[in-house]
Design an enzyme around this catalytic site. Structure first.
Site, short mmCIF file in Angstrom:
data_model
loop_
_atom_site.label_atom_id
_atom_site.label_comp_id
_atom_site.label_asym_id
_atom_site.label_seq_id
_atom_site.Cartn_x
_atom_site.Cartn_y
_atom_site.Cartn_z
CE1 TYR A 147 -13.08 38.30 7.90
CE2 TYR A 147 -11.13 38.96 9.13
CZ TYR A 147 -12.33 38.27 9.07
OH TYR A 147 -12.78 37.58 10.16
CG ASP A 195 -11.27 35.01 0.31
OD1 ASP A 195 -10.96 35.54 1.40
OD2 ASP A 195 -12.40 34.54 0.10
CE LYS A 204 -18.75 36.85 3.21
NZ LYS A 204 -19.20 37.34 4.52
P1 KE4 Z 1 -16.31 33.66 7.59
O1 KE4 Z 1 -15.34 32.85 8.40
O2 KE4 Z 1 -16.77 34.91 8.31
O3 KE4 Z 1 -17.50 32.82 7.06
O4 KE4 Z 1 -15.58 34.14 6.26
C1 KE4 Z 1 -14.38 34.87 6.38
C2 KE4 Z 1 -14.16 35.66 5.10
C3 KE4 Z 1 -13.24 35.22 4.18
N1 KE4 Z 1 -13.02 35.90 3.02
C4 KE4 Z 1 -13.73 37.03 2.74
C5 KE4 Z 1 -13.47 37.74 1.44
C6 KE4 Z 1 -14.70 37.51 3.65
O5 KE4 Z 1 -15.38 38.64 3.35
C7 KE4 Z 1 -14.93 36.82 4.85
C8 KE4 Z 1 -15.93 37.28 5.87
N2 KE4 Z 1 -16.58 38.50 5.58
C9 KE4 Z 1 -17.04 39.28 6.73
C10 KE4 Z 1 -17.65 40.58 6.19
N3 KE4 Z 1 -16.63 41.45 5.74
C11 KE4 Z 1 -17.97 38.51 7.59
C12 KE4 Z 1 -18.70 39.33 8.63
C13 KE4 Z 1 -18.17 39.08 10.02
O6 KE4 Z 1 -16.94 39.03 10.21
O7 KE4 Z 1 -19.04 38.94 10.92
#
Ligand code: KE4
Length: 426
Positions: free
Chosen positions: A144, A239, A267
């Site tokens: 993701y 990523d 994060k």
């Molecule tokens: P954000 O747009 O949510 O800040 O980041 C996206 C993203 C990109 N790359 C990786 C490896 C990620 O894990 C994420 C976002 N992680 C999720 C948890 N698996 C965020 C939680 C959510 O979607 O509310």
């Protein structure tokens, strides 16, 4: 445990917010029941709206590696806010955080700040396409990279729990440029490269996956990927939204000993405030506007309050790198404890772990990619999640997530966690 107030707040929220949440994974769809509404948090503990105290293994999905409401971060934000919140003009603190991040992470010369991991990955792919002049990208099933159209093709995390590999609204025109490979299977990548010779701008990967649960790349796979990208002139995009500044000062590049061509962050780099970032050598970053032609922008990019939180966080991590070892030891201790209890229960299980990332999968076979992760028994996982919650332990509400330990967790907290599992019927 009582959850009346959380349930009442959830009912109210659903009147005004789709699904009652601002990010789907929070809605407990994968585990059932109403989501917990949090009132406040401090250190390793969450305090929900019903007065329950919960040991937190999510840390806001990774950012709060030093625990909730960490004094130096809070004080930095308070002081910065007194000088104003946003100017839409360059500020010194953006350079300070950029300089520190560049000094901590190998193999990057420059970094651009944005407001989320999604924005970082979306912008990094555009930069890769602009730099190489090629259109196609390779991603891995189950990884993701945020909710940008190009990534919602067999994405992991919350997208999986909705069983909608390709989200409605993603056009075929977009989807055709996203090629899908299998994590830990270098031959699947070689086949795509051969079939799309000279058309692939970048391979984007979670170098240690966290959105299928935690999955560690095999040495052969990640080294093979680096070699293949080098020989084919394809940019390798790490990523590191989850792994950056969590696996160590240098993140997964350092932990795995692999140089990526572009690295994305989120994060931890924001210390709990909205910050994403992407970084690379000058040769690539010089193509980004206003220096170069690849456009990317943002009203709140480099926001001073977010920069203050990120600078306080990275300053502490940089000066106390022993925290990464401390976190890894606590995660190993948790692993041993959970393993000892699960051995005595009549369910198949696997535990994956890397640094301070860990996940439990209720399946016989090893979890090495999305398909093997998806074989986990979700009914068992639901009993596990709710059973632990009943005993004051807050785990990710989906089997397709990694836990994120924070260094305020004590060994006593971990013992309490393991003892809670003893009382859970799976
Ligand atoms: P954000 O747009 O949510 O800040 O980041 C996206 C993203 C990109 N790359 C990786 C490896 C990620 O894990 C994420 C976002 N992680 C999720 C948890 N698996 C965020 C939680 C959510 O979607 O509310």
């Amino acid at each position: 445990m009582l959850y009346q107030r959380s349930s009442a707040l959830f009912a109210e929220a659903q009147k005004y917010i789709p699904g009652g949440v601002n990010s789907p994974v929070r809605a407990f769809k994968a585990v059932g029941g109403d989501p917990i509404f949090v009132k406040k948090a401090k250190g390793a503990y969450l305090y929900d709206e019903d007065g329950n105290k919960l040991i937190d293994y999510i840390a806001s999905w990774g950012p709060l590696i030093l625990g909730h409401a960490h004094e130096p971060v809070i004080n930095a934000v308070i002081e910065k806010a007194k000088q104003g919140t946003s100017f839409g003009m360059p500020t010194e603190i953006e350079t300070q955080l950029a300089q520190l991040a560049v000094s901590m992470v190998p193999n990057i010369d420059k970094i651009r700040f944005v407001n989320s991991g999604t924005e970082a990955c979306m912008s990094a792919v555009r930069l890769a396409r602009g730099y190489t002049g090629k259109d196609k990208i390779i991603k891995f099933a189950g990884c993701y990279h945020g909710h940008s159209d190009s990534f919602l093709i067999q994405a992991g995390s919350g997208a999986v729990t909705f069983g909608s590999p390709n989200s409605p609204g993603v056009t075929q025109g977009t989807a055709k440029d996203t090629l899908l490979a299998t994590y830990n299977d270098i031959e699947s990548v070689r086949a795509l490269v051969a079939a799309n010779k000279g058309e692939i701008a970048t391979v984007i990967i979670e170098p240690v996956a966290g959105n299928m649960g935690c999955i560690v790349p095999s040495d052969d796979f990640i080294k093979g990927l680096r070699e293949l990208c080098t020989q084919e002139g394809i940019l390798l995009l790490f990523d590191e939204v989850m792994t950056g500044f969590r696996l160590g000062k240098g993140g997964a590049q350092e932990a795995l000993g692999i140089d990526a061509d572009i690295v994305c962050f989120g994060k931890v780099i924001g210390g709990g405030l909205p910050v994403g970032a992407f970084a690379a050598k000058n040769e690539i970053m010089s193509h980004l506007a206003p220096e170069g032609p690849v456009y990317q922008a943002g009203t709140l990019s480099g926001n001073p309050l977010a920069m203050a939180a990120g600078l306080a966080m990275l300053t502490e991590l940089n000066s106390k790198p022993e925290v990464f070892e401390s976190l890894a030891k606590k995660t190993a201790y948790l692993h041993e404890g959970l393993d000892a209890v699960l051995k005595g229960k009549d369910v198949p299980y696997r535990i994956n772990r890397f640094g301070s990332m860990i996940s439990v999968h209720f399946t016989e076979e090893g979890v090495v990619d999305f398909a093997s992760s998806a074989k986990g028994n979700n009914e068992t996982f639901k009993k596990y999640f709710h059973g632990m919650l009943e005993h004051g332990v807050y785990l990710p509400p989906s089997a397709f997530e990694s836990y994120f330990l924070n260094d305020d967790l004590s060994y006593a907290d971990i013992d309490e966690t393991v003892n809670a599992l003893k009382k859970v019927n799976l």
